[in-house]
Design a protein around this motif. Sequence first.
Motif, PDB file in Angstrom:
ATOM      1  N   ILE A 111       0.860  -1.179   0.000  1.00 50.35           N
ATOM      2  CA  ILE A 111       0.000   0.000   0.000  1.00 50.35           C
ATOM      3  C   ILE A 111       0.897   1.230   0.000  1.00 50.35           C
ATOM      4  CG2 ILE A 111      -1.680   1.355   1.309  1.00 50.35           C
ATOM      5  CD1 ILE A 111      -2.904  -1.244   2.278  1.00 50.35           C
ATOM      6  N   THR A 112       0.907   1.932  -1.102  1.00 46.67           N
ATOM      7  CA  THR A 112       1.780   3.095  -1.251  1.00 46.67           C
ATOM      8  C   THR A 112       1.032   4.418  -1.100  1.00 46.67           C
ATOM      9  OG1 THR A 112       1.424   2.972  -3.643  1.00 46.67           O
ATOM     10  CG2 THR A 112       3.405   1.903  -2.765  1.00 46.67           C
ATOM     11  N   HIS A 113      -0.294   4.349  -0.987  1.00 46.53           N
ATOM     12  CA  HIS A 113      -1.086   5.577  -0.924  1.00 46.53           C
ATOM     13  C   HIS A 113      -1.720   5.734   0.447  1.00 46.53           C
ATOM     14  CE1 HIS A 113      -4.984   7.858  -1.867  1.00 46.53           C
ATOM     15  NE2 HIS A 113      -4.008   8.735  -1.754  1.00 46.53           N
ATOM     16  N   PHE A 114      -1.480   6.899   1.071  1.00 45.53           N
ATOM     17  CA  PHE A 114      -2.025   7.217   2.388  1.00 45.53           C
ATOM     18  C   PHE A 114      -2.864   8.481   2.261  1.00 45.53           C
ATOM     19  CE2 PHE A 114       1.892   4.890   2.934  1.00 45.53           C
ATOM     20  CZ  PHE A 114       1.520   3.886   3.825  1.00 45.53           C
ATOM     21  N   ASP A 115      -4.131   8.379   2.661  1.00 42.66           N
ATOM     22  CA  ASP A 115      -5.103   9.446   2.425  1.00 42.66           C
ATOM     23  C   ASP A 115      -5.490  10.143   3.725  1.00 42.66           C
ATOM     24  OD1 ASP A 115      -7.176  10.700   0.502  1.00 42.66           O
ATOM     25  OD2 ASP A 115      -8.385  10.023   2.198  1.00 42.66           O
ATOM     26  N   LEU A 116      -5.444  11.469   3.694  1.00 47.35           N
ATOM     27  CA  LEU A 116      -5.733  12.300   4.857  1.00 47.35           C
ATOM     28  C   LEU A 116      -6.685  13.434   4.492  1.00 47.35           C
ATOM     29  CD1 LEU A 116      -1.991  12.474   5.615  1.00 47.35           C
ATOM     30  CD2 LEU A 116      -3.562  11.818   7.443  1.00 47.35           C
ATOM     31  N   ALA A 117      -7.057  14.212   5.499  1.00 54.17           N
ATOM     32  CA  ALA A 117      -7.725  15.506   5.309  1.00 54.17           C
ATOM     33  C   ALA A 117      -7.283  16.397   6.444  1.00 54.17           C
ATOM     34  CB  ALA A 117      -9.241  15.351   5.294  1.00 54.17           C
ATOM     35  N   ASN A 118      -7.454  17.697   6.261  1.00 55.66           N
ATOM     36  CA  ASN A 118      -6.999  18.636   7.290  1.00 55.66           C
ATOM     37  C   ASN A 118      -7.644  18.381   8.645  1.00 55.66           C
ATOM     38  OD1 ASN A 118      -9.567  19.501   6.521  1.00 55.66           O
ATOM     39  ND2 ASN A 118      -8.972  21.642   6.163  1.00 55.66           N
ATOM     40  N   ASN A 119      -8.908  17.921   8.652  1.00 50.70           N
ATOM     41  CA  ASN A 119      -9.633  17.786   9.917  1.00 50.70           C
ATOM     42  C   ASN A 119      -9.623  16.367  10.484  1.00 50.70           C
ATOM     43  OD1 ASN A 119     -11.264  16.719   7.929  1.00 50.70           O
ATOM     44  ND2 ASN A 119     -13.160  17.626   8.686  1.00 50.70           N
ATOM     45  N   TYR A 120      -8.858  15.451   9.904  1.00 53.78           N
ATOM     46  CA  TYR A 120      -8.827  14.093  10.440  1.00 53.78           C
ATOM     47  C   TYR A 120      -8.101  14.085  11.782  1.00 53.78           C
ATOM     48  CZ  TYR A 120     -10.429  12.134   5.951  1.00 53.78           C
ATOM     49  OH  TYR A 120     -11.153  11.824   4.817  1.00 53.78           O
ATOM     50  N   GLY A 121      -8.639  13.312  12.697  1.00 53.74           N
ATOM     51  CA  GLY A 121      -8.087  13.214  14.048  1.00 53.74           C
ATOM     52  C   GLY A 121      -8.878  12.174  14.820  1.00 53.74           C
ATOM     53  N   PRO A 122      -9.503  12.575  15.884  1.00 50.16           N
ATOM     54  CA  PRO A 122      -9.369  13.867  16.548  1.00 50.16           C
ATOM     55  C   PRO A 122      -8.047  13.965  17.326  1.00 50.16           C
ATOM     56  CG  PRO A 122     -10.864  12.449  17.789  1.00 50.16           C
ATOM     57  CD  PRO A 122     -10.467  11.703  16.565  1.00 50.16           C
ATOM     58  N   GLU A 123      -7.649  15.111  17.656  1.00 51.76           N
ATOM     59  CA  GLU A 123      -8.074  16.446  17.320  1.00 51.76           C
ATOM     60  C   GLU A 123      -7.820  16.728  15.832  1.00 51.76           C
ATOM     61  OE1 GLU A 123      -9.532  18.721  19.353  1.00 51.76           O
ATOM     62  OE2 GLU A 123      -9.625  17.194  20.903  1.00 51.76           O
ATOM     63  N   PRO A 124      -8.591  17.676  15.244  1.00 55.18           N
ATOM     64  CA  PRO A 124      -8.374  18.008  13.839  1.00 55.18           C
ATOM     65  C   PRO A 124      -6.911  18.336  13.554  1.00 55.18           C
ATOM     66  CG  PRO A 124     -10.369  19.052  14.640  1.00 55.18           C
ATOM     67  CD  PRO A 124      -9.705  18.446  15.834  1.00 55.18           C
ATOM     68  N   GLY A 125      -6.394  17.736  12.490  1.00 48.82           N
ATOM     69  CA  GLY A 125      -5.009  17.953  12.119  1.00 48.82           C
ATOM     70  C   GLY A 125      -4.043  16.928  12.680  1.00 48.82           C
ATOM     71  N   SER A 126      -4.465  16.192  13.692  1.00 46.31           N
ATOM     72  CA  SER A 126      -3.517  15.297  14.363  1.00 46.31           C
ATOM     73  C   SER A 126      -3.202  14.047  13.559  1.00 46.31           C
ATOM     74  CB  SER A 126      -4.030  14.910  15.757  1.00 46.31           C
ATOM     75  OG  SER A 126      -5.285  14.267  15.694  1.00 46.31           O
ATOM     76  N   ALA A 127      -4.090  13.622  12.643  1.00 45.06           N
ATOM     77  CA  ALA A 127      -3.748  12.476  11.789  1.00 45.06           C
ATOM     78  C   ALA A 127      -2.592  12.843  10.863  1.00 45.06           C
ATOM     79  CB  ALA A 127      -4.965  12.022  10.979  1.00 45.06           C
ATOM     80  N   GLU A 128      -2.592  14.087  10.364  1.00 44.08           N
ATOM     81  CA  GLU A 128      -1.474  14.544   9.538  1.00 44.08           C
ATOM     82  C   GLU A 128      -0.187  14.580  10.364  1.00 44.08           C
ATOM     83  OE1 GLU A 128      -3.606  17.408   6.226  1.00 44.08           O
ATOM     84  OE2 GLU A 128      -3.109  18.275   8.183  1.00 44.08           O
ATOM     85  N   GLU A 129      -0.289  15.004  11.617  1.00 45.35           N
ATOM     86  CA  GLU A 129       0.883  15.023  12.485  1.00 45.35           C
ATOM     87  C   GLU A 129       1.415  13.612  12.725  1.00 45.35           C
ATOM     88  OE1 GLU A 129      -0.608  17.055  15.892  1.00 45.35           O
ATOM     89  OE2 GLU A 129      -0.227  19.065  15.062  1.00 45.35           O
ATOM     90  N   THR A 130       0.503  12.662  12.878  1.00 43.54           N
ATOM     91  CA  THR A 130       0.921  11.275  13.082  1.00 43.54           C
ATOM     92  C   THR A 130       1.702  10.758  11.887  1.00 43.54           C
ATOM     93  OG1 THR A 130      -0.926  10.756  14.579  1.00 43.54           O
ATOM     94  CG2 THR A 130       0.085   8.909  13.396  1.00 43.54           C
ATOM     95  N   LEU A 131       1.150  10.952  10.682  1.00 45.05           N
ATOM     96  CA  LEU A 131       1.870  10.495   9.495  1.00 45.05           C
ATOM     97  C   LEU A 131       3.179  11.264   9.345  1.00 45.05           C
ATOM     98  CD1 LEU A 131       2.026   8.683   7.043  1.00 45.05           C
ATOM     99  CD2 LEU A 131       0.736  10.390   5.747  1.00 45.05           C
ATOM    100  N   GLY A 132       3.168  12.544   9.695  1.00 42.27           N
ATOM    101  CA  GLY A 132       4.388  13.335   9.624  1.00 42.27           C
ATOM    102  C   GLY A 132       5.495  12.757  10.483  1.00 42.27           C
ATOM    103  N   ARG A 133       5.146  12.284  11.669  1.00 43.84           N
ATOM    104  CA  ARG A 133       6.150  11.664  12.553  1.00 43.84           C
ATOM    105  C   ARG A 133       6.723  10.407  11.931  1.00 43.84           C
ATOM    106  NH1 ARG A 133       3.812  10.932  18.529  1.00 43.84           N
ATOM    107  NH2 ARG A 133       5.898   9.983  18.769  1.00 43.84           N
ATOM    108  N   VAL A 134       5.846   9.583  11.341  1.00 40.91           N
ATOM    109  CA  VAL A 134       6.307   8.334  10.722  1.00 40.91           C
ATOM    110  C   VAL A 134       7.170   8.635   9.495  1.00 40.91           C
ATOM    111  CG1 VAL A 134       5.585   6.168   9.643  1.00 40.91           C
ATOM    112  CG2 VAL A 134       4.322   7.068  11.606  1.00 40.91           C
ATOM    113  N   LEU A 135       6.781   9.642   8.722  1.00 38.13           N
ATOM    114  CA  LEU A 135       7.563  10.023   7.544  1.00 38.13           C
ATOM    115  C   LEU A 135       8.950  10.528   7.943  1.00 38.13           C
ATOM    116  CD1 LEU A 135       4.838  11.898   5.471  1.00 38.13           C
ATOM    117  CD2 LEU A 135       5.992   9.790   4.790  1.00 38.13           C
ATOM    118  N   LYS A 136       9.015  11.269   9.028  1.00 35.71           N
ATOM    119  CA  LYS A 136      10.283  11.854   9.467  1.00 35.71           C
ATOM    120  C   LYS A 136      11.241  10.787   9.974  1.00 35.71           C
ATOM    121  CE  LYS A 136      12.190  15.368  12.580  1.00 35.71           C
ATOM    122  NZ  LYS A 136      11.862  16.387  13.607  1.00 35.71           N
ATOM    123  N   LYS A 137      10.701   9.743  10.576  1.00 35.96           N
ATOM    124  CA  LYS A 137      11.557   8.728  11.183  1.00 35.96           C
ATOM    125  C   LYS A 137      11.608   7.467  10.316  1.00 35.96           C
ATOM    126  CE  LYS A 137      10.636  10.535  15.814  1.00 35.96           C
ATOM    127  NZ  LYS A 137      10.087  10.266  17.165  1.00 35.96           N
TER     128      LYS A 137
END
Length: 330
Positions: A57-83
């Motif tokens: 699975i190479t595609h990961f789908d998000l939205a600005n308001n995914y969470g909760p809290e809104p935005g935190s799903a993007e932060e989660t993927l951001g952490r995994v991408l960074k490490k």
Amino acid sequence: MKYVANDKRYQNMVYNRCGNSGLKLPAISLGMWHNFGSVDSYENAKAMILKAFDLGITHFDLANNYGPEPGSAEETLGRVLKKELKGYRDEVVISTKAGYGMWEGPYGDHGSKKYLISSLNQSLNRLGLAYVDIFYHHRPDKDTPLEETIGALDQIVRQGKALYVGISNYNAEETKRASEIAKDLGTPLLIHQPSYSMFNRSVENGLLDVTEEEGMGVMAFMPLQQGLLTNKYLKEIPEDSRAAGTSVFLNRNDITEDKILKIQKLNVIAKDRNQTLAQMAIAWVLRDKRVTSALIGASRVSQIEDNVKTINNLYFSQSELDAIRTIITE
């Protein structure tokens, strides 16, 4: 321990060309609508993301308001991408959206250029990326001229903040008009993301025809109808299920005796195909070649592993299709 991706990951997945573009997407993509927020276990979220990638699975789908809290799903993927996924950025397709309420005031919702570009800038910060691969307008906005909304998507691509753009939840007429505007601007819409499942076939009333005519791919979300098309509801509503909670998309009133009977009949066909009901439901969505990918959700690694096994049997005989049609339309 440093993460190293499964070297056989691309052997586990089917990749479909997205509309008339050169981009291929996995037949099964991972959505991060639920279970990837700040209120959820980060370790579990990370494990699901990495297992999905290991399975092709190479595609990961998000939205600005995914969470909760809104935005935190993007932060989660951001952490995994960074490490863990830092060395694999060019092997993944990351999408996000804007179109629903995200922050207070007149500029945090809908479809204005102000909102869309501001929201994407925030998303990029949370993800720790210079660009996303796909950026969507999440829903049509009757109060903003469509030319402004699509013009904002065009500008985003020209700024290099997204490689491709798309739309979600637009009807057939809206999609046709949006695509015409985008083509005139020189940035064709790559993809449409509608809800599509055995129990929600509204896209068959013209939308799939329009996406084919316009050369757009289709990313079908909720192919399992919020878990309804799984073994979970074969007898009753489990207390730990989404329908037993406060979901606005699935509640107890949706689980009628008639619906449970249909689920049971569909499960018999799935067993005859040596599939789970969930696997058959995903395969059924993918049976239409206009559908590029089915977007799954997950709360644990085993669900992703089970759903990816759908790839082992994507074929339906005409008798199976006829039997399924009879059940879901009766």
